[in-house]
Design a protein around this motif. Structure first.
Motif, PDB file in Angstrom:
ATOM      1  N   GLU A 189       0.910  -1.287  -0.092  1.00 39.78           N
ATOM      2  CA  GLU A 189      -0.025   0.049  -0.045  1.00 39.78           C
ATOM      3  C   GLU A 189       0.874   1.283  -0.063  1.00 39.78           C
ATOM      4  N   GLN A 190       2.185   1.082   0.813  1.00 38.66           N
ATOM      5  CA  GLN A 190       2.825   2.524   1.121  1.00 38.66           C
ATOM      6  C   GLN A 190       3.692   2.336  -0.402  1.00 38.66           C
ATOM      7  N   ALA A 191       4.207   1.368  -0.790  1.00 34.48           N
ATOM      8  CA  ALA A 191       5.313   1.383  -2.125  1.00 34.48           C
ATOM      9  C   ALA A 191       4.328   1.625  -3.245  1.00 34.48           C
ATOM     10  N   ARG A 192       2.943   1.647  -3.288  1.00 33.33           N
ATOM     11  CA  ARG A 192       2.162   2.062  -4.553  1.00 33.33           C
ATOM     12  C   ARG A 192       2.694   3.742  -4.623  1.00 33.33           C
ATOM     13  N   GLN A 193       2.541   4.329  -3.579  1.00 33.41           N
ATOM     14  CA  GLN A 193       2.581   5.657  -3.299  1.00 33.41           C
ATOM     15  C   GLN A 193       3.931   6.080  -4.125  1.00 33.41           C
ATOM     16  N   ILE A 194       5.103   5.473  -3.861  1.00 29.13           N
ATOM     17  CA  ILE A 194       6.271   5.658  -4.259  1.00 29.13           C
ATOM     18  C   ILE A 194       6.335   5.301  -5.919  1.00 29.13           C
ATOM     19  N   ARG A 195       5.917   4.339  -6.342  1.00 28.69           N
ATOM     20  CA  ARG A 195       5.631   3.824  -7.566  1.00 28.69           C
ATOM     21  C   ARG A 195       5.065   4.755  -8.525  1.00 28.69           C
ATOM     22  N   ALA A 196       4.089   5.407  -8.034  1.00 27.93           N
ATOM     23  CA  ALA A 196       3.345   6.231  -8.867  1.00 27.93           C
ATOM     24  C   ALA A 196       4.032   7.523  -8.901  1.00 27.93           C
ATOM     25  N   ALA A 197       5.100   7.846  -8.150  1.00 26.65           N
ATOM     26  CA  ALA A 197       5.676   9.051  -7.982  1.00 26.65           C
ATOM     27  C   ALA A 197       6.941   9.056  -8.970  1.00 26.65           C
ATOM     28  N   VAL A 198       7.676   7.806  -9.303  1.00 25.02           N
ATOM     29  CA  VAL A 198       9.032   7.835  -9.837  1.00 25.02           C
ATOM     30  C   VAL A 198       8.896   6.704 -10.786  1.00 25.02           C
ATOM     31  N   THR A 199      10.032   6.682 -11.825  1.00 19.02           N
ATOM     32  CA  THR A 199       9.954   5.641 -12.938  1.00 19.02           C
ATOM     33  C   THR A 199      11.189   4.816 -12.697  1.00 19.02           C
ATOM     34  N   LEU A 200      11.855   5.329 -11.404  1.00 19.99           N
ATOM     35  CA  LEU A 200      13.142   4.580 -10.993  1.00 19.99           C
ATOM     36  C   LEU A 200      12.689   2.935 -10.682  1.00 19.99           C
ATOM     37  N   PRO A 201      13.341   2.010 -11.309  1.00 17.83           N
ATOM     38  CA  PRO A 201      13.238   0.589 -10.761  1.00 17.83           C
ATOM     39  C   PRO A 201      12.863   0.504  -8.998  1.00 17.83           C
ATOM     40  N   LEU A 202      11.988  -0.306  -8.866  1.00 12.31           N
ATOM     41  CA  LEU A 202      11.557  -0.423  -7.517  1.00 12.31           C
ATOM     42  C   LEU A 202      11.651  -1.938  -7.140  1.00 12.31           C
ATOM     43  N   VAL A 203      12.105  -2.157  -6.051  1.00  9.69           N
ATOM     44  CA  VAL A 203      12.190  -3.599  -5.070  1.00  9.69           C
ATOM     45  C   VAL A 203      10.856  -3.805  -4.153  1.00  9.69           C
ATOM     46  N   LEU A 204      10.193  -4.487  -4.420  1.00  8.45           N
ATOM     47  CA  LEU A 204       8.927  -4.699  -3.211  1.00  8.45           C
ATOM     48  C   LEU A 204       9.361  -5.638  -2.090  1.00  8.45           C
ATOM     49  N   LEU A 205       9.544  -5.193  -0.923  1.00 11.82           N
ATOM     50  CA  LEU A 205       9.868  -6.067  -0.062  1.00 11.82           C
ATOM     51  C   LEU A 205       8.584  -6.108   0.954  1.00 11.82           C
ATOM     52  N   GLY A 206       8.631  -7.119   1.833  1.00 11.18           N
ATOM     53  CA  GLY A 206       7.561  -7.407   2.798  1.00 11.18           C
ATOM     54  C   GLY A 206       6.467  -8.345   2.600  1.00 11.18           C
ATOM     55  N   GLY A 207       6.669  -9.690   3.124  1.00 10.30           N
ATOM     56  CA  GLY A 207       5.493 -10.349   2.966  1.00 10.30           C
ATOM     57  C   GLY A 207       5.337 -11.005   1.402  1.00 10.30           C
ATOM     58  N   VAL A 208       6.521 -11.235   0.777  1.00  9.87           N
ATOM     59  CA  VAL A 208       6.576 -11.771  -0.464  1.00  9.87           C
ATOM     60  C   VAL A 208       6.696 -13.126  -0.348  1.00  9.87           C
ATOM     61  N   THR A 209       6.077 -14.036  -0.448  1.00  8.10           N
ATOM     62  CA  THR A 209       6.331 -15.470   0.035  1.00  8.10           C
ATOM     63  C   THR A 209       5.887 -16.573  -0.845  1.00  8.10           C
ATOM     64  N   ASP A 210       5.273 -16.184  -2.224  1.00  6.44           N
ATOM     65  CA  ASP A 210       4.758 -17.187  -3.092  1.00  6.44           C
ATOM     66  C   ASP A 210       4.661 -16.491  -4.521  1.00  6.44           C
ATOM     67  N   ARG A 211       4.600 -17.389  -5.472  1.00  4.41           N
ATOM     68  CA  ARG A 211       4.398 -16.875  -6.875  1.00  4.41           C
ATOM     69  C   ARG A 211       3.156 -15.719  -7.195  1.00  4.41           C
ATOM     70  N   ALA A 212       2.267 -16.190  -6.393  1.00  3.50           N
ATOM     71  CA  ALA A 212       0.766 -15.286  -6.667  1.00  3.50           C
ATOM     72  C   ALA A 212       1.315 -13.898  -6.134  1.00  3.50           C
TER      73      ALA A 212
END
Length: 391
Positions: free
Chosen positions: A306-329
């Motif tokens: 939810e927070q990371a989406r707001q950074i994603r919307a503001a920059v084109t820089l590649p972003l790494v999503l962390l936090g509760g990534v546990t499966d392919r879905a």
């Protein structure tokens, strides 16, 4: 498929990773003499063999007082032979190697390191039960330059990338925090001033290594502390970093190792286990007030999205999503939301081969139960307590 395949090769700055999955920095607790050990090498070899695109070595301090405790690795010529063995082992398994560079600042345990902890302003460290000294302008300049020197040492050691630590209220992150930074000079007050250490540090690293390796930065979105650094200011700092061209990607994070460490992790708060790992009288203190410092937060998959989406919307820089990534879905959701990479930590402590198993069967679920009892094991060698220690 309308989004990138998380298991396909991907560019990160000058680097090509075999897939978009990064083992994020997890302090290993396997360098008792502040040098690489066989145990540290094996700790990173296993997820590399298990399929990650890159494994991040944590934590490589840029100066001796920048360690959180005495045994922590710090970047110096004596460390290079061991670091080279480490990167060779990761490369032999087909993965890239990244070194997390930073300075612990107020999070450093002065009692353990024997060196003064440094913060933007004079304050009290509840971890060491001592006052923290306010960093001078000379300290700031020295630490900024030390990041560049450490980055060059990382190149010499065979690393493919460095990750600059701008999170968790470590040195640079503490300058961003209005709660911790009460300075009246050019490093305090406005966000432009408070971000000066972050921006200058990233520039120093870029100047030192150019395009030889990939440069990532781990940036807090939210300290999890009233009056601390928050998403509105994080968006602006991310935009400044992008405009500078000093980093190739941002890994987004949250929480304060100093004031609210569980905010990063979500899940159970292992107060009893933390107390058991501490010497007296700290152990008694954790037993008495640990629940006030170690708050339990409900866990959910992709809890930073939810927070990371707001950074994603503001920059084109590649972003790494962390936090509760546990499966392919979850990985596919991250890709569909516009994130270029995902990072995993606890799930890989539980199952270092999880990525290979997901590649074989997309329905594979992580066995991590988010009990967080792995957290206190950093004092004796980071591991999942549900898995017997090798050997």
């Amino acid at each position: 498929m309308t989004h990138p395949d998380v298991l396909a090769p991907a560019k990160l700055g000058p680097l090509t990773l075999r897939n978009r999955i990064i083992k994020s920095a997890t302090f290993e607790g396997k360098t008792p003499n502040a040098l690489v050990t066989d145990e540290l090498i094996e700790f990173h070899r296993r997820p590399a063999a298990g399929g990650v695109g890159m494994s991040t070595v944590a934590y490589c301090a840029v100066a001796p007082e920048g360690r959180t405790e005495r045994g922590q690795l710090w970047m110096r010529p004596e460390a290079l032979p061991g670091l080279r063995r480490l990167t060779d082992a990761i490369h032999a398994e087909g993965a890239a190697a990244s070194a997390q560079l930073g300075h612990a600042g107020p999070v450093a345990n002065e009692k353990s390191t024997g060196l003064p902890a440094l913060a933007p302003s004079r304050s009290f460290n509840p971890l060491s039960m001592r006052m923290i000294r306010s960093a001078s302008k000379d300290d700031i300049e020295r630490i900024t330059e030390a990041h560049g020197t450490a980055a060059q040492l990382a190149v010499d050691s065979g690393f493919d990338a460095v990750e600059i630590h701008f999170g968790h209220n470590y040195f640079a992150s503490s300058f961003l925090s209005p709660k911790l930074n009460k300075r009246k000079d050019s490093f305090g007050g406005s966000l432009e001033n408070r971000a000066r250490v972050v921006l200058d540090t990233a520039r120093a690293v870029r100047a030192a290594v150019g395009d030889k390796i990939a440069i990532l930065a781990k940036l807090n979105m939210d300290d999890g502390v009233p009056g601390g650094f928050w998403i509105d200011e994080a968006i602006q700092v991310a935009q400044w970093l992008e405009a500078d061209g000093s980093v190739d990607a941002l890994e987004l994070t949250m929480g304060s190792s100093l004031l609210n460490p569980m905010y990063l992790f979500k899940g159970d708060a292992p107060v009893r286990e933390f107390a058991a790992a501490m010497p007296q009288p700290v152990r008694l203190g954790v037993q008495l007030v640990g629940k006030q410092m170690l708050h339990a937060y409900p866990y959910r998959d992709l809890f930073m999205l939810e927070q990371a989406r707001q950074i994603r919307a503001a920059v084109t820089l590649p972003l790494v999503l962390l936090g509760g990534v546990t499966d392919r879905a979850g990985m596919d959701i991250a890709m569909a939301e516009g994130f270029e990479f995902v990072a995993m930590a606890r799930a890989l402590l539980r199952e270092p081969d999880l990525v290979n198993r997901i590649a074989e069967d997309a329905r594979t679920k992580s066995l991590c139960i988010h009990c967080n009892k792995c957290m206190p094991t950093i004092f004796s060698g980071a591991r999942c307590v549900l898995v017997e220690r090798a050997g």
